[in-house]
Enzyme design. Structure first.
Site, PDB file in Angstrom:
ATOM      1  N   PRO A  50       0.945  -1.324  -0.030  1.00 48.06           N
ATOM      2  CA  PRO A  50      -0.079  -0.024  -0.009  1.00 48.06           C
ATOM      3  C   PRO A  50       0.962   1.343  -0.038  1.00 48.06           C
ATOM      4  O   PRO A  50       1.758   1.376   0.842  1.00 48.06           O
ATOM      5  CB  PRO A  50      -0.656  -0.159   1.181  1.00 48.06           C
ATOM      6  CG  PRO A  50      -0.704  -1.622   1.547  1.00 48.06           C
ATOM      7  CD  PRO A  50       0.347  -2.179   1.008  1.00 48.06           C
ATOM      8  N   GLU A  51       0.537   2.046  -0.954  1.00 46.41           N
ATOM      9  CA  GLU A  51       1.339   3.647  -0.933  1.00 46.41           C
ATOM     10  C   GLU A  51       0.502   4.675  -0.282  1.00 46.41           C
ATOM     11  O   GLU A  51      -0.787   4.348   0.231  1.00 46.41           O
ATOM     12  CB  GLU A  51       1.829   3.766  -2.676  1.00 46.41           C
ATOM     13  CG  GLU A  51       2.542   2.517  -3.062  1.00 46.41           C
ATOM     14  CD  GLU A  51       2.830   2.744  -4.553  1.00 46.41           C
ATOM     15  OE1 GLU A  51       3.233   3.887  -5.008  1.00 46.41           O
ATOM     16  OE2 GLU A  51       3.022   1.692  -5.144  1.00 46.41           O
TER      17      GLU A  51
END
Length: 280
Positions: free
Chosen positions: A2-3
């Site tokens: 996840p960014e």
């Protein structure tokens, strides 16, 4: 992993559900994901705390608790933080459960078990090395074209690698770096210090635009990412280059190329992102 847009979306979905809740008890089935303090002390300190707020810093989630404590989550590759009814069966990849005072659960789920959790007081946040060393937020006031120009000046590393450096800029990862470089018309292997003032301006604008759009579409889901309610994102339907190696460019129709840069797979258009010259 996840960014920024994914972690921001998780935060946005969990915030209204968690603020004001108290943690009744804690179930830990994989103690090694708790990095600080020891698991037994972690449980004793967390029980009874009220949840006051939830914030994001880079790819970290910070749960603000009463008595100036913070629960810090780093989801890494496959971590999920899910708000679920207690009646939902607990699967084998759920490693920690916070039992809330309304009968619901906040569950930490992690297939590959690379995620980490810390419990620290406000003055100890700097002891979490990865958190303490983060650069500015790319959607915050510190991230300006001037900052980006100074940060890249003299760097011979590929611009792709420079943008993945969390000490330079917090929260960017492979997906949003590839998309930002495409929008800016910059080859990912270009030396970071070779960018012109115009290219830096375009890149600064592209980073902001891509991240805001990623948040608007609730993140990118391929395999593991879901938000705090277990729902997939939608930005994968709007990707121009990431994951599309060999497919036609959405701008010019040329086949997209996939190469390895800075140790990461990188997809770009050789026509729209030329390696040795500026883009008109």
């Amino acid at each position: 992993m996840p960014e920024l847009p994914e972690v921001e979306t998780i935060k946005n979905t969990l915030l209204p559900k968690l603020v004001g809740r108290r943690i009744g008890e804690v179930t830990v089935t994989l103690p090694r994901i708790i990095k600080k303090p020891a698991p037994e002390e972690f449980v004793s300190l967390v029980v009874g705390k009220e949840i006051l707020d939830l914030s994001r810093r880079g790819k970290y989630l910070l749960l603000h608790l009463s008595e100036r404590y913070f629960l810090v989550f780093h989801l890494r590759m496959t971590g999920r933080l899910l708000y679920l009814p207690a009646a939902v069966p607990v699967d084998k990849h759920t490693h920690l459960i916070f039992h809330l005072d309304n009968g619901e659960h906040l569950r930490f789920h992690d297939l590959r078990t690379f995620g980490t959790i810390y419990l620290v007081q406000e003055g100890e946040l700097a002891s979490i090395r990865g958190l303490a060393s983060l650069g500015p937020e790319p959607l915050g006031p510190q991230f300006t074209p001037a900052y980006l120009e100074d940060a890249l000046a003299g760097r011979r590393i590929a611009i792709k690698g420079a943008l993945l450096n969390q000490e330079l800029l917090a929260g960017l990862g492979n997906i949003y770096v590839d998309e930002s470089l495409f929008r800016a018309g910059i080859h990912p292997a270009r030396p970071a210090g070779s960018l012109t003032e115009d290219e830096i301006s375009r890149l600064h604008r592209a980073i902001g635009d891509v991240l805001r759009e990623g948040i608007r579409y609730r993140g990118t889901s391929f395999r593991d990412y879901v938000d705090g309610e277990g729902k997939a994102g939608g930005f994968q339907e709007r990707l121009a280059v990431y994951g599309r190696g060999g497919q036609p460019c959405v701008k010019c129709g040329s086949p997209l190329q996939r190469v390895r840069i800075a140790g990461r797979g990188s997809v770009f258009c050789p026509c729209c992102q030329p390696s040795g010259s500026n883009v008109d």
